[in-house]
Design a protein around this motif. Structure first.
Motif, PDB file in Angstrom:
ATOM      1  N   VAL A 165      10.681   7.722  -1.398  1.00  0.00           N
ATOM      2  CA  VAL A 165       9.999   7.774  -0.109  1.00  0.00           C
ATOM      3  C   VAL A 165      10.138   6.452   0.647  1.00  0.00           C
ATOM      4  O   VAL A 165      10.240   6.431   1.875  1.00  0.00           O
ATOM      5  N   ILE A 166      10.145   5.343  -0.084  1.00  0.00           N
ATOM      6  CA  ILE A 166      10.375   4.058   0.570  1.00  0.00           C
ATOM      7  C   ILE A 166      11.807   3.999   1.094  1.00  0.00           C
ATOM      8  O   ILE A 166      12.062   3.566   2.224  1.00  0.00           O
ATOM      9  N   LYS A 167      12.743   4.461   0.279  1.00  0.00           N
ATOM     10  CA  LYS A 167      14.137   4.496   0.722  1.00  0.00           C
ATOM     11  C   LYS A 167      14.296   5.414   1.941  1.00  0.00           C
ATOM     12  O   LYS A 167      15.085   5.123   2.846  1.00  0.00           O
ATOM     13  N   LEU A 168      13.556   6.524   1.976  1.00  0.00           N
ATOM     14  CA  LEU A 168      13.613   7.432   3.115  1.00  0.00           C
ATOM     15  C   LEU A 168      13.143   6.744   4.390  1.00  0.00           C
ATOM     16  O   LEU A 168      13.770   6.869   5.448  1.00  0.00           O
ATOM     17  N   SER A 169      12.043   5.987   4.308  1.00  0.00           N
ATOM     18  CA  SER A 169      11.518   5.287   5.487  1.00  0.00           C
ATOM     19  C   SER A 169      12.523   4.276   6.009  1.00  0.00           C
ATOM     20  O   SER A 169      12.758   4.174   7.218  1.00  0.00           O
ATOM     21  N   ILE A 170      13.128   3.517   5.100  1.00  0.00           N
ATOM     22  CA  ILE A 170      14.128   2.529   5.503  1.00  0.00           C
ATOM     23  C   ILE A 170      15.367   3.225   6.052  1.00  0.00           C
ATOM     24  O   ILE A 170      15.942   2.806   7.068  1.00  0.00           O
ATOM     25  N   SER A 171      15.785   4.311   5.394  1.00  0.00           N
ATOM     26  CA  SER A 171      17.001   5.020   5.803  1.00  0.00           C
ATOM     27  C   SER A 171      16.878   5.609   7.199  1.00  0.00           C
ATOM     28  O   SER A 171      17.862   5.662   7.948  1.00  0.00           O
TER      29      SER A 171
ATOM     30  N   PRO B   6       4.472   2.057   8.372  1.00  0.00           N
ATOM     31  CA  PRO B   6       4.669   0.599   8.337  1.00  0.00           C
ATOM     32  C   PRO B   6       6.063   0.170   7.898  1.00  0.00           C
ATOM     33  O   PRO B   6       6.664  -0.715   8.519  1.00  0.00           O
ATOM     34  N   ILE B   7       6.588   0.773   6.838  1.00  0.00           N
ATOM     35  CA  ILE B   7       7.926   0.397   6.378  1.00  0.00           C
ATOM     36  C   ILE B   7       8.964   0.760   7.428  1.00  0.00           C
ATOM     37  O   ILE B   7       9.865  -0.021   7.726  1.00  0.00           O
ATOM     38  N   TYR B   8       8.839   1.951   7.994  1.00  0.00           N
ATOM     39  CA  TYR B   8       9.789   2.397   9.013  1.00  0.00           C
ATOM     40  C   TYR B   8       9.782   1.463  10.218  1.00  0.00           C
ATOM     41  O   TYR B   8      10.841   1.027  10.696  1.00  0.00           O
ATOM     42  N   GLN B   9       8.593   1.118  10.714  1.00  0.00           N
ATOM     43  CA  GLN B   9       8.497   0.272  11.893  1.00  0.00           C
ATOM     44  C   GLN B   9       9.026  -1.136  11.615  1.00  0.00           C
ATOM     45  O   GLN B   9       9.669  -1.752  12.473  1.00  0.00           O
ATOM     46  N   ALA B  10       8.763  -1.653  10.417  1.00  0.00           N
ATOM     47  CA  ALA B  10       9.241  -2.990  10.076  1.00  0.00           C
ATOM     48  C   ALA B  10      10.764  -3.016  10.016  1.00  0.00           C
ATOM     49  O   ALA B  10      11.399  -3.941  10.530  1.00  0.00           O
ATOM     50  N   THR B  11      11.355  -2.008   9.395  1.00  0.00           N
ATOM     51  CA  THR B  11      12.818  -1.941   9.323  1.00  0.00           C
ATOM     52  C   THR B  11      13.409  -1.736  10.714  1.00  0.00           C
ATOM     53  O   THR B  11      14.430  -2.338  11.063  1.00  0.00           O
ATOM     54  N   ARG B  12      12.764  -0.910  11.500  1.00  0.00           N
ATOM     55  CA  ARG B  12      13.205  -0.683  12.888  1.00  0.00           C
ATOM     56  C   ARG B  12      13.171  -1.984  13.682  1.00  0.00           C
ATOM     57  O   ARG B  12      14.075  -2.267  14.468  1.00  0.00           O
ATOM     58  N   GLY B  13      12.129  -2.792  13.430  1.00  0.00           N
ATOM     59  CA  GLY B  13      12.055  -4.087  14.098  1.00  0.00           C
ATOM     60  C   GLY B  13      13.157  -5.025  13.645  1.00  0.00           C
ATOM     61  O   GLY B  13      13.731  -5.771  14.436  1.00  0.00           O
ATOM     62  N   TYR B  14      13.453  -5.022  12.351  1.00  0.00           N
ATOM     63  CA  TYR B  14      14.534  -5.865  11.826  1.00  0.00           C
ATOM     64  C   TYR B  14      15.863  -5.523  12.486  1.00  0.00           C
ATOM     65  O   TYR B  14      16.673  -6.394  12.786  1.00  0.00           O
ATOM     66  N   LEU B  15      16.093  -4.246  12.712  1.00  0.00           N
ATOM     67  CA  LEU B  15      17.351  -3.782  13.307  1.00  0.00           C
ATOM     68  C   LEU B  15      17.337  -3.834  14.832  1.00  0.00           C
ATOM     69  O   LEU B  15      18.305  -3.436  15.469  1.00  0.00           O
ATOM     70  N   GLU B  16      16.212  -4.285  15.419  1.00  0.00           N
ATOM     71  CA  GLU B  16      16.087  -4.513  16.871  1.00  0.00           C
ATOM     72  C   GLU B  16      16.356  -3.245  17.675  1.00  0.00           C
ATOM     73  O   GLU B  16      16.978  -3.287  18.737  1.00  0.00           O
ATOM     74  N   ILE B  17      15.882  -2.130  17.192  1.00  0.00           N
ATOM     75  CA  ILE B  17      16.155  -0.868  17.871  1.00  0.00           C
ATOM     76  C   ILE B  17      15.469  -0.803  19.232  1.00  0.00           C
ATOM     77  O   ILE B  17      16.043  -0.293  20.201  1.00  0.00           O
TER      78      ILE B  17
ATOM     79  N   GLU C 277       0.839  -1.200   0.000  1.00  0.00           N
ATOM     80  CA  GLU C 277       0.000   0.000   0.000  1.00  0.00           C
ATOM     81  C   GLU C 277       0.864   1.236   0.000  1.00  0.00           C
ATOM     82  O   GLU C 277       0.541   2.236  -0.610  1.00  0.00           O
ATOM     83  N   MET C 278       1.990   1.155   0.649  1.00  0.00           N
ATOM     84  CA  MET C 278       2.915   2.277   0.668  1.00  0.00           C
ATOM     85  C   MET C 278       3.566   2.447  -0.689  1.00  0.00           C
ATOM     86  O   MET C 278       3.625   3.536  -1.246  1.00  0.00           O
ATOM     87  N   SER C 279       4.079   1.339  -1.271  1.00  0.00           N
ATOM     88  CA  SER C 279       4.779   1.455  -2.533  1.00  0.00           C
ATOM     89  C   SER C 279       3.841   1.871  -3.656  1.00  0.00           C
ATOM     90  O   SER C 279       4.201   2.629  -4.533  1.00  0.00           O
ATOM     91  N   ASN C 280       2.616   1.364  -3.655  1.00  0.00           N
ATOM     92  CA  ASN C 280       1.664   1.738  -4.700  1.00  0.00           C
ATOM     93  C   ASN C 280       1.339   3.223  -4.653  1.00  0.00           C
ATOM     94  O   ASN C 280       1.269   3.902  -5.660  1.00  0.00           O
ATOM     95  N   ALA C 281       1.113   3.731  -3.428  1.00  0.00           N
ATOM     96  CA  ALA C 281       0.790   5.151  -3.291  1.00  0.00           C
ATOM     97  C   ALA C 281       1.964   6.016  -3.709  1.00  0.00           C
ATOM     98  O   ALA C 281       1.810   7.020  -4.391  1.00  0.00           O
ATOM     99  N   ALA C 282       3.167   5.595  -3.292  1.00  0.00           N
ATOM    100  CA  ALA C 282       4.340   6.397  -3.600  1.00  0.00           C
ATOM    101  C   ALA C 282       4.653   6.370  -5.082  1.00  0.00           C
ATOM    102  O   ALA C 282       5.216   7.314  -5.625  1.00  0.00           O
ATOM    103  N   ASP C 283       4.297   5.278  -5.772  1.00  0.00           N
ATOM    104  CA  ASP C 283       4.534   5.207  -7.204  1.00  0.00           C
ATOM    105  C   ASP C 283       3.756   6.293  -7.946  1.00  0.00           C
ATOM    106  O   ASP C 283       4.192   6.788  -8.987  1.00  0.00           O
TER     107      ASP C 283
END
Length: 411
Positions: free
Chosen positions: A256-262, A340-351, A15-21
Motif C-alpha cells: 500500500v505504501i508502494k501504491l501511494s508512491i507509485s 500523506p505519502i502520496y502528497q509528499a511524493t507528489r511534492g518531491y516530483l513537483e507535479i 502512521e501510514m506504515s504502521n497501519a499498513a503493516d
C-alpha cells in the motif's frame, strides 16, 4: 553526460506504515468502477529535483508543517537524524547498481485493463501473480523464474547472487543497517499507459515491457517512451523518506505504501508526455505570430489554417481529457490514510508546479488557436467582400451597357 540526480528528501509517514503493516487489505478496497479508454501523447521529466539539491521530508505520526511533505524544500543539513544524514551523504551513483530499482515507463496512451488483468491471472503459476484492481491501477506481485528448470532461479542470477551475499550493509560506521536480503518484485499498472516496477532488474523490465506491448492502445514509439528511475532500500534505522531519488522503506512487503508512491510517480511520467507535446507544438507554430507581426497576415492557405486549427484543437482535447490524471486519484479520497505519502511524493516530483506551467503553456496555445480563427474569419470576410465588389462592378457594367443601348436606340 547525464546529470547526477538532485539531492532531495521525502520522509514517509509512520502512521501510514504502521497501519499498513497490520493488514494492507483493510486499507484499500477494490473498486468496480468501469475502466474507460484514455488517449495520451508523449514527454520527458522536467522536475528540478533531478538536477538541484533539495530535501523533502514525508510526514510521521505527529508530523508538523515542516515534515508534512507539502511543499517543504530544504538542504541536507536539515535532516535531523544523524544516522539518516550519514546515509544520505554517502548514497550516490555508485550505489545504484547494488540497490533494487523503481522504474516507471509511459509506453502508450492507455492499456486494455480487462484483458491485462485476465492475462495476469493466467500467469499465477508461472510468475506468482495475484492481481488486484484499485480504481485505475492493477497491483500484482510478479516474479520472473527460469521456466527452463530451476523454479527458484530468477532471470538475473548474477545480480541476485551478488546482492544475497550480505544480508545487511552499512554505508557509514554511524549509518543505518540496509537490508539487501528481502527481495520482492511488484507491479503497478495504470490505465493511462504507465507501468511502475519495483525490484525488477533491467533485463526483467525489458521482458515485461515486451509482454505488455500487446495490451497497449495508442502505442508510443521507442524514442517517445518516457522513463523515471529511482532506487529503494529497506532499513528500520530511521524514518522512510525519498532523498536524491533513493526511496527508503521500512517494509518491503507493504504494497500500500508502494501504491501511494507509485501513483505520484506515474503522474510525473504522464505529465512529462503533456509537457513535451505542448513544447513541440509551441515550437512548430512559433513562426505564425512572427509572420503576423511582419506581414500583418498569415502566409497560409485556408486549407493549411484549417489543418493547424484542427491539430491545436486535438491537442487541447487530449490534455483536457487526461487532465484528471494530474489530480488526486479517487483512491486518496476514499482511503485518506494513503494521502500523506502520496502528497509528499507528489511534492518531491513537483507535479503542482509542472501542472501550473503546463496550464500557462496551454493558454498560449489557446491564444494562438483564437488568432488563427480570427485570421480565417478575416480571410473569409475578404473573400466575401471581393465577391460583393465583383457583383457591384458587374451591375454597374450592365447598367452602363443598358444606358448606351438606350442612347443608340434613341437615335
Amino acid at each position: 553526460m547525464p546529470k547526477e540526480p538532485s539531492e532531495r528528501t521525502v520522509l514517509l509517514p509512520l502512521e501510514m506504515s504502521n497501519a499498513a503493516d497490520r493488514n494492507p487489505e483493510q486499507l484499500i478496497r477494490k473498486s468496480n468502477r468501469p475502466i474507460s479508454n484514455e488517449l495520451g501523447p508523449k514527454i520527458t521529466p522536467q522536475r528540478s529535483s533531478k538536477t538541484t539539491q533539495k530535501l523533502k521530508l514525508l510526514p510521521e505520526n505527529d508530523y508538523n508543517d515542516k515534515e508534512s511533505g507539502r511543499g517543504v524544500y530544504s538542504q541536507i543539513t536539515q535532516i535531523e537524524d544523524s544516522t539518516a544524514r550519514k546515509d544520505a551523504e554517502r548514497l550516490g551513483k555508485k550505489h545504484r547498481s547494488m540497490l533494487p530499482r523503481v522504474t516507471a515507463y509511459c509506453t502508450a496512451g492507455s492499456y486494455k485493463m480487462r484483458d491485462l488483468i485476465r492475462w495476469l491471472k493466467d500467469r499465477r503459476k508461472i510468475h506468482s501473480t495475484m492481481p488486484k484492481l484499485f480504481d485505475e491501477c492493477i497491483y500484482t506481485p510478479f516474479v520472473y523464474r527460469d521456466w527452463r528448470g530451476n523454479a527458484n532461479k530468477v532471470i538475473d542470477t548474477k545480480e541476485q547472487k551478488e546482492n544475497s551475499n550480505d544480508k545487511f550493509i552499512m554505508l557509514d560506521d554511524e549509518g543505518g543497517k540496509i537490508d539487501l536480503a528481502r527481495k520482492k518484485s511488484d507491479l503497478f499498472i495504470f490505465e493511462y499507459g504507465v507501468v511502475v516496477m519495483w525490484g525488477f532488474t533491467r533485463r526483467e523490465e525489458k521482458c515485461f515491457l515486451l509482454d505488455l506491448a500487446k495490451f497497449e492502445n495508442e502505442k508510443l514509439s521507442n524514442e517517445d517512451v518516457q522513463v523515471e528511475e529511482f532506487n529503494y532500500y529497506i532499513t528500520k534505522s530511521y524514518q522512510p523518506r525519498i532523498y536524491n531519488d533513493f526511496i527508503t522503506l521500512r517494509d518491503n512487503g507493504n504494497y500500500v505504501i508502494k501504491l501511494s508512491i507509485s501513483y505520484a510517480v506515474s503522474q510525473s511520467v504522464k505529465i512529462s508526455l503533456f509537457e513535451e507535446l505542448v513544447s513541440n507544438t509551441i515550437e512548430d507554430t512559433q513562426d505564425i505570430p512572427q509572420q503576423i507581426a511582419v506581414d500583418g497576415e498569415v502566409a497560409m492557405t485556408r486549407e493549411e489554417i484549417m489543418k493547424s486549427i484542427g491539430e491545436l484543437f486535438i491537442l487541447r482535447i487530449n490534455i483536457n481529457l487526461h487532465g484528471s490524471v494530474l489530480d488526486s486519484p479517487e483512491l486518496m479520497w476514499t482511503e485518506p490514510q494513503l494521502e500523506p505519502i502520496y502528497q509528499a511524493t507528489r511534492g518531491y516530483l513537483e507535479i503542482e508546479q509542472r501542472a501550473a506551467l503546463l496550464n500557462q503553456r496551454l493558454e498560449i496555445i489557446s491564444d494562438l488557436l483564437q488568432m488563427l480563427k480570427e485570421q480565417l474569419g478575416h480571410s473569409k470576410d475578404e473573400y466575401l467582400e471581393s465577391i460583393v465588389i465583383a457583383l457591384i462592378c458587374a451591375e454597374v457594367l450592365v447598367s452602363i451597357v443598358n444606358i448606351i443601348v438606350d442612347m443608340v436606340a434613341g437615335y
